[in-house]
Design a protein around this motif. Structure first.
Motif, short mmCIF file in Angstrom:
data_model
loop_
_atom_site.label_atom_id
_atom_site.label_comp_id
_atom_site.label_asym_id
_atom_site.label_seq_id
_atom_site.Cartn_x
_atom_site.Cartn_y
_atom_site.Cartn_z
N VAL A 10 0.84 -1.20 0.00
CA VAL A 10 0.00 0.00 0.00
C VAL A 10 0.88 1.26 0.00
CG1 VAL A 10 -1.72 1.32 1.29
CG2 VAL A 10 -1.92 -1.17 1.12
N GLU A 11 1.90 1.27 0.82
CA GLU A 11 2.80 2.43 0.87
C GLU A 11 3.44 2.68 -0.50
OE1 GLU A 11 5.57 1.51 3.95
OE2 GLU A 11 4.28 2.26 5.56
N PHE A 60 2.22 1.82 -3.39
CA PHE A 60 1.18 2.32 -4.31
C PHE A 60 0.99 3.82 -4.11
CE2 PHE A 60 -3.18 3.52 -5.27
CZ PHE A 60 -3.32 3.04 -6.57
N LEU A 61 0.97 4.25 -2.87
CA LEU A 61 0.73 5.66 -2.57
C LEU A 61 1.93 6.54 -2.92
CD1 LEU A 61 -1.07 5.29 0.89
CD2 LEU A 61 -2.13 5.80 -1.33
N ASN A 62 3.14 6.00 -2.74
CA ASN A 62 4.34 6.83 -2.87
C ASN A 62 5.17 6.59 -4.14
OD1 ASN A 62 3.79 7.93 -0.27
ND2 ASN A 62 4.79 6.17 0.69
N ASN A 63 5.12 5.36 -4.66
CA ASN A 63 6.02 5.01 -5.77
C ASN A 63 5.32 4.27 -6.90
OD1 ASN A 63 8.55 5.99 -4.57
ND2 ASN A 63 8.33 4.28 -3.15
N ARG A 64 4.00 4.46 -7.01
CA ARG A 64 3.27 3.69 -8.02
C ARG A 64 3.83 3.91 -9.42
NH1 ARG A 64 -3.05 4.14 -10.14
NH2 ARG A 64 -2.88 2.34 -11.54
N TYR A 67 0.01 -1.93 -9.52
CA TYR A 67 0.69 -0.67 -9.81
C TYR A 67 0.47 -0.20 -11.25
CZ TYR A 67 2.65 -2.08 -5.42
OH TYR A 67 2.77 -2.49 -4.11
N GLU A 81 -5.06 -0.61 -12.60
CA GLU A 81 -5.78 0.04 -11.50
C GLU A 81 -6.34 -1.01 -10.55
OE1 GLU A 81 -6.41 3.56 -9.72
OE2 GLU A 81 -5.63 3.37 -11.76
#
Length: 334
Positions: A92-93, A95-99, A221, A224
């Motif tokens: 999850v991190e 996806f939010l920061n390095n997708r 990633y 969707e």
């Protein structure tokens, strides 16, 4: 098949019989030994009951279901035992920061493997494909180095890579299998039917391989994340399509093992592989999954099927330890 994968091509019923899997159809009873069955592919209408599913779950058997058109419908697999809250949080991190960074890595992997497939034909006197090889080698890395690319732009570049690949089919395949336009649901000609069927099998195989890792199948990633599908399997399988699905198609068509007049049913606005065609394709793609190559880092031979799972492990190493993630590469063979 001796590799633990069983394909059921006809209509029938799956049941538990003592300590074995029983498949019953109009031809009689067929037993699948529980100790050597890891995956079952239901390629036709198959009836199951809760007693059998409980038995399959305890035995660790994954069951994939396909619809009339040969599309993947869904999977039944045992309760996940390789769950990891730590890995899920890291997914999850990321996806939010390095997708975008991870998505670009997948797109570069797709491009590299398409390039290798096309270059093989360039070396075998299909000089017309070189423009696409050159574009992939020069332009795609330039695109991927742009830190300002958003996910929609990344997906557009991926789409252009695939489109340029499809445009080269006229140099690789006979006229009966030329791809004028990629049509998926339902496929409208023999080449689209082969692609859709092969992609469905690869996707379901990837579902099984990720099941054997700590990854959460719903956090992706490049694709969707959404309800009702294992989108991470879509991510990982994309990179393997050139090496597994398209190589299988090109070999079957160019050696005339698969033929338009013999192995397809054309109805209304769609075209599907018939039963004989499906059996031939399944045998060929399973041989591809089980074929081995030398893994440079591990210094041993592994199969393409194992390589899919290793991409899952490499993604975990990136998420948890920050180790550089590079998907499967035909050029570097891992």
């Amino acid at each position: 098949m001796a590799n633990g994968t069983k394909y059921l091509m006809s209509m029938g019923e799956l049941k538990r019989k003592d300590n074995s899997v029983l498949f019953h159809n109009e031809k009689g009873n067929f037993y699948l030994p529980i100790e050597s069955t890891r995956e079952i592919y239901c390629m036709n209408e198959i009836t199951v009951n809760s007693k059998f599913l409980d038995f399959a779950a305890k035995a660790g058997i994954v069951i994939h279901f396909f619809n009339y058109y040969g599309y993947y419908s869904g999977s039944f697999y045992p309760k996940e035992t390789l769950v990891s809250g730590k890995v899920t949080i890291k997914q999850v991190e990321a996806f939010l920061n390095n997708r975008n960074k991870i998505a670009k890595t997948f797109v570069q992997g797709i491009a590299d493997n398409i390039c290798e497939v096309l270059y093989h034909y360039y070396r075998h006197d299909k000089k017309e494909v070189y423009d696409t090889v050159e574009w992939i080698r020069e332009r795609v890395p330039e695109y991927m180095e742009d830190d300002n690319l958003g996910i929609k732009q990344i997906l557009r570049i991926e789409g252009e890579i695939w489109q340029r690949f499809y445009e080269n089919f006229k140099y690789i395949l006979p006229e009966d299998f030329i791809l004028n336009k990629r049509v998926k649901r339902p496929p409208d000609n023999p080449i689209n039917a082969l692609i859709s069927f092969g992609n469905s099998i690869l996707y379901s195989k990837t579902v099984s391989q990720i099941y054997n890792t700590h990854l959460n199948q719903t956090i992706s990633y490049l694709h969707e994340p959404s309800e009702g599908r294992f989108s991470l399997s879509l991510d990982l399988s994309e990179v393997f399509k050139p090496a597994i699905v398209y190589r299988t198609i090109f070999e079957l068509v160019n050696t005339k093992q698969i033929q338009v007049g013999r192995h397809f049913d054309k109805k209304y606005n769609y075209c599907l592989l018939n039963e004989e065609g499906k059996k031939m394709f399944v045998q060929a793609i399973e041989q591809r999954f089980e074929s081995v190559f030398d893994h440079k880092k591990l210094k041993r031979k592994i199969s393409y099927k194992t390589a899919i799972r290793l991409d899952g492990y490499k993604l975990i190493k990136y998420l948890v330890e920050g180790e550089n993630f590079r998907p499967f590469s035909l050029k570097h063979m891992m």
